[in-house]
Motif scaffolding. Structure first.
Motif, PDB file in Angstrom:
ATOM      1  N   PRO A  66       0.817  -1.300  -0.184  1.00  0.00           N
ATOM      2  CA  PRO A  66      -0.075  -0.178   0.065  1.00  0.00           C
ATOM      3  C   PRO A  66       0.573   1.364  -0.026  1.00  0.00           C
ATOM      4  O   PRO A  66       0.332   2.404  -0.417  1.00  0.00           O
ATOM      5  CB  PRO A  66      -0.682  -0.062   1.274  1.00  0.00           C
ATOM      6  N   LYS A  67       2.106   1.225   0.306  1.00  0.00           N
ATOM      7  CA  LYS A  67       2.838   2.334   0.496  1.00  0.00           C
ATOM      8  C   LYS A  67       3.481   2.785  -0.887  1.00  0.00           C
ATOM      9  O   LYS A  67       4.061   3.874  -1.283  1.00  0.00           O
ATOM     10  CB  LYS A  67       4.193   2.092   1.254  1.00  0.00           C
ATOM     11  N   LYS A  68       3.203   1.897  -2.151  1.00  0.00           N
ATOM     12  CA  LYS A  68       3.566   2.257  -3.356  1.00  0.00           C
ATOM     13  C   LYS A  68       2.615   2.696  -4.252  1.00  0.00           C
ATOM     14  O   LYS A  68       2.557   2.414  -5.357  1.00  0.00           O
ATOM     15  CB  LYS A  68       4.190   0.866  -4.120  1.00  0.00           C
ATOM     16  N   ALA A  69       1.523   3.515  -3.626  1.00  0.00           N
ATOM     17  CA  ALA A  69       0.506   4.037  -4.334  1.00  0.00           C
ATOM     18  C   ALA A  69       1.020   5.229  -5.376  1.00  0.00           C
ATOM     19  O   ALA A  69       2.008   5.884  -5.108  1.00  0.00           O
ATOM     20  CB  ALA A  69      -0.313   4.790  -3.454  1.00  0.00           C
ATOM     21  N   THR A  70       0.446   5.037  -6.823  1.00  0.00           N
ATOM     22  CA  THR A  70       1.087   5.839  -7.667  1.00  0.00           C
ATOM     23  C   THR A  70      -0.036   6.727  -8.446  1.00  0.00           C
ATOM     24  O   THR A  70       0.449   7.569  -9.110  1.00  0.00           O
ATOM     25  CB  THR A  70       2.199   5.298  -8.645  1.00  0.00           C
ATOM     26  N   ALA A  71      -1.270   6.072  -8.133  1.00  0.00           N
ATOM     27  CA  ALA A  71      -2.165   6.846  -9.054  1.00  0.00           C
ATOM     28  C   ALA A  71      -3.667   6.644  -8.245  1.00  0.00           C
ATOM     29  O   ALA A  71      -3.804   5.877  -7.311  1.00  0.00           O
ATOM     30  CB  ALA A  71      -2.332   5.864 -10.337  1.00  0.00           C
ATOM     31  N   ALA A  72      -4.496   7.516  -8.519  1.00  0.00           N
ATOM     32  CA  ALA A  72      -5.772   7.932  -7.671  1.00  0.00           C
ATOM     33  C   ALA A  72      -6.903   8.257  -8.538  1.00  0.00           C
ATOM     34  O   ALA A  72      -6.491   8.977  -9.725  1.00  0.00           O
ATOM     35  CB  ALA A  72      -5.356   8.968  -6.680  1.00  0.00           C
ATOM     36  N   PRO A  73      -8.062   7.970  -8.349  1.00  0.00           N
ATOM     37  CA  PRO A  73      -9.182   8.644  -8.981  1.00  0.00           C
ATOM     38  C   PRO A  73      -9.631   9.894  -8.224  1.00  0.00           C
ATOM     39  O   PRO A  73      -9.346  10.054  -6.925  1.00  0.00           O
ATOM     40  CB  PRO A  73     -10.285   7.591  -8.682  1.00  0.00           C
ATOM     41  N   VAL A  74      -9.933  11.077  -9.013  1.00  0.00           N
ATOM     42  CA  VAL A  74     -10.852  12.153  -8.210  1.00  0.00           C
ATOM     43  C   VAL A  74     -12.143  12.158  -8.884  1.00  0.00           C
ATOM     44  O   VAL A  74     -12.275  12.016 -10.018  1.00  0.00           O
ATOM     45  CB  VAL A  74      -9.930  13.391  -8.858  1.00  0.00           C
ATOM     46  N   VAL A  75     -12.996  12.302  -8.086  1.00  0.00           N
ATOM     47  CA  VAL A  75     -14.470  12.486  -8.285  1.00  0.00           C
ATOM     48  C   VAL A  75     -14.869  13.927  -8.027  1.00  0.00           C
ATOM     49  O   VAL A  75     -14.848  14.462  -7.062  1.00  0.00           O
ATOM     50  CB  VAL A  75     -15.428  11.552  -7.595  1.00  0.00           C
ATOM     51  N   ILE A  76     -15.348  14.655  -8.984  1.00  0.00           N
ATOM     52  CA  ILE A  76     -15.665  16.023  -8.826  1.00  0.00           C
ATOM     53  C   ILE A  76     -17.384  16.064  -9.120  1.00  0.00           C
ATOM     54  O   ILE A  76     -17.724  15.852 -10.185  1.00  0.00           O
ATOM     55  CB  ILE A  76     -14.939  16.933  -9.771  1.00  0.00           C
ATOM     56  N   GLU A  77     -18.028  16.645  -8.283  1.00  0.00           N
ATOM     57  CA  GLU A  77     -19.574  16.848  -8.682  1.00  0.00           C
ATOM     58  C   GLU A  77     -19.670  18.252  -9.158  1.00  0.00           C
ATOM     59  O   GLU A  77     -19.248  19.210  -8.810  1.00  0.00           O
ATOM     60  CB  GLU A  77     -20.147  16.885  -7.272  1.00  0.00           C
ATOM     61  N   HIS A  78     -20.181  18.392 -10.516  1.00  0.00           N
ATOM     62  CA  HIS A  78     -20.084  19.428 -11.330  1.00  0.00           C
ATOM     63  C   HIS A  78     -21.717  19.897 -11.586  1.00  0.00           C
ATOM     64  O   HIS A  78     -22.574  19.030 -12.263  1.00  0.00           O
ATOM     65  CB  HIS A  78     -19.614  19.187 -12.503  1.00  0.00           C
ATOM     66  N   PRO A  79     -22.277  21.084 -11.317  1.00  0.00           N
ATOM     67  CA  PRO A  79     -23.522  21.484 -11.882  1.00  0.00           C
ATOM     68  C   PRO A  79     -23.372  21.756 -13.329  1.00  0.00           C
ATOM     69  O   PRO A  79     -22.398  22.464 -13.702  1.00  0.00           O
ATOM     70  CB  PRO A  79     -23.798  22.976 -11.078  1.00  0.00           C
ATOM     71  N   THR A  80     -24.525  21.254 -13.916  1.00  0.00           N
ATOM     72  CA  THR A  80     -24.466  21.534 -15.388  1.00  0.00           C
ATOM     73  C   THR A  80     -25.903  22.169 -15.952  1.00  0.00           C
ATOM     74  O   THR A  80     -26.789  22.147 -15.120  1.00  0.00           O
ATOM     75  CB  THR A  80     -24.091  20.477 -16.338  1.00  0.00           C
ATOM     76  N   ARG A  81     -26.047  22.491 -16.982  1.00  0.00           N
ATOM     77  CA  ARG A  81     -27.269  22.818 -17.610  1.00  0.00           C
ATOM     78  C   ARG A  81     -28.239  21.711 -17.530  1.00  0.00           C
ATOM     79  O   ARG A  81     -29.533  22.008 -17.311  1.00  0.00           O
ATOM     80  CB  ARG A  81     -27.405  23.368 -19.175  1.00  0.00           C
ATOM     81  N   GLU A  82     -27.706  20.439 -17.449  1.00  0.00           N
ATOM     82  CA  GLU A  82     -28.877  19.528 -17.442  1.00  0.00           C
ATOM     83  C   GLU A  82     -28.932  18.743 -15.999  1.00  0.00           C
ATOM     84  O   GLU A  82     -29.539  17.740 -15.843  1.00  0.00           O
ATOM     85  CB  GLU A  82     -28.230  18.461 -18.441  1.00  0.00           C
ATOM     86  N   GLY A  83     -28.218  19.543 -15.047  1.00  0.00           N
ATOM     87  CA  GLY A  83     -28.319  18.976 -13.722  1.00  0.00           C
ATOM     88  C   GLY A  83     -26.994  18.577 -13.185  1.00  0.00           C
ATOM     89  O   GLY A  83     -25.984  18.890 -13.957  1.00  0.00           O
ATOM     90  N   VAL A  84     -26.794  18.264 -11.913  1.00  0.00           N
ATOM     91  CA  VAL A  84     -25.594  17.783 -11.575  1.00  0.00           C
ATOM     92  C   VAL A  84     -25.216  16.656 -12.118  1.00  0.00           C
ATOM     93  O   VAL A  84     -25.813  15.670 -12.246  1.00  0.00           O
ATOM     94  CB  VAL A  84     -25.819  17.634  -9.930  1.00  0.00           C
TER      95      VAL A  84
END
Length: 171
Positions: free
Chosen positions: A71-89
């Motif tokens: 687990p100490k060799k983590a090199t990559a990650a996901p990022v989740v971003i909640e965005h408001p758009t014209r069609e909703g979140v």
């Protein structure tokens, strides 16, 4: 606010939305459906938010660029971003980002000209996979399931997932 693609400049389409990868099988042995667009670029390529939003998840993850044996060799990650758009979140998922400079969870993204991360090198963990941004969009607010933006069994496809590049271009 008009949306923008997360990679500026040239990128090569890799596995597209709805594609199948025989390395990921559902319990019946059928390939799962890919609910993202893989954008092939080099390690270190800046990744930008598609628009203003709130960072809901940003940490190393065992499924997307983390050595499960160390687990100490983590090199990559996901990022989740909640965005408001014209069609909703919507929730945009940006995977395979370098863990060195992740945005803090809960932070507000206002400057869409500032990157939220960089594409990580995957060679130590996935030597068969070229560096790429795994980019997915799901309609609705963040539901706490950061791992859902990979592959889904055929019966679950596409659900609330949309073709991300087309969604951004249309909005």
């Amino acid at each position: 606010v008009d949306l923008q693609l997360p990679i500026r400049g040239k990128w090569t389409p890799a596995l597209g939305f709805g594609g199948e990868n025989s390395d990921f099988l559902d319990p019946t042995g059928k390939p799962k459906k890919h609910v993202a667009q893989d954008m092939k670029v080099g390690a270190g390529t800046p990744v930008y938010p598609i628009g203003p939003g709130t960072v809901k998840y940003a940490r190393p993850n065992a499924t997307y660029g983390h050595d499960p044996n160390d687990p100490k060799k983590a090199t990559a990650a996901p990022v989740v971003i909640e965005h408001p758009t014209r069609e909703g979140v919507v929730c945009a998922v940006y995977r395979h980002l370098n863990v060195v400079a992740l945005p803090p969870e809960g932070s507000e993204i206002r400057d869409v000209k500032a990157p939220v991360g960089q594409v990580a090198s995957l060679q130590d963990i996935y030597p068969y996979s070229p560096e790429h941004l795994h980019f997915g969009i799901r309609r609705g607010a963040y539901d706490g399931t950061a791992n859902r933006a990979g592959y889904l069994p055929e019966g679950e496809f596409p659900g609330q997932w949309v073709a991300p590049v087309a969604f951004v271009e249309e909005n």
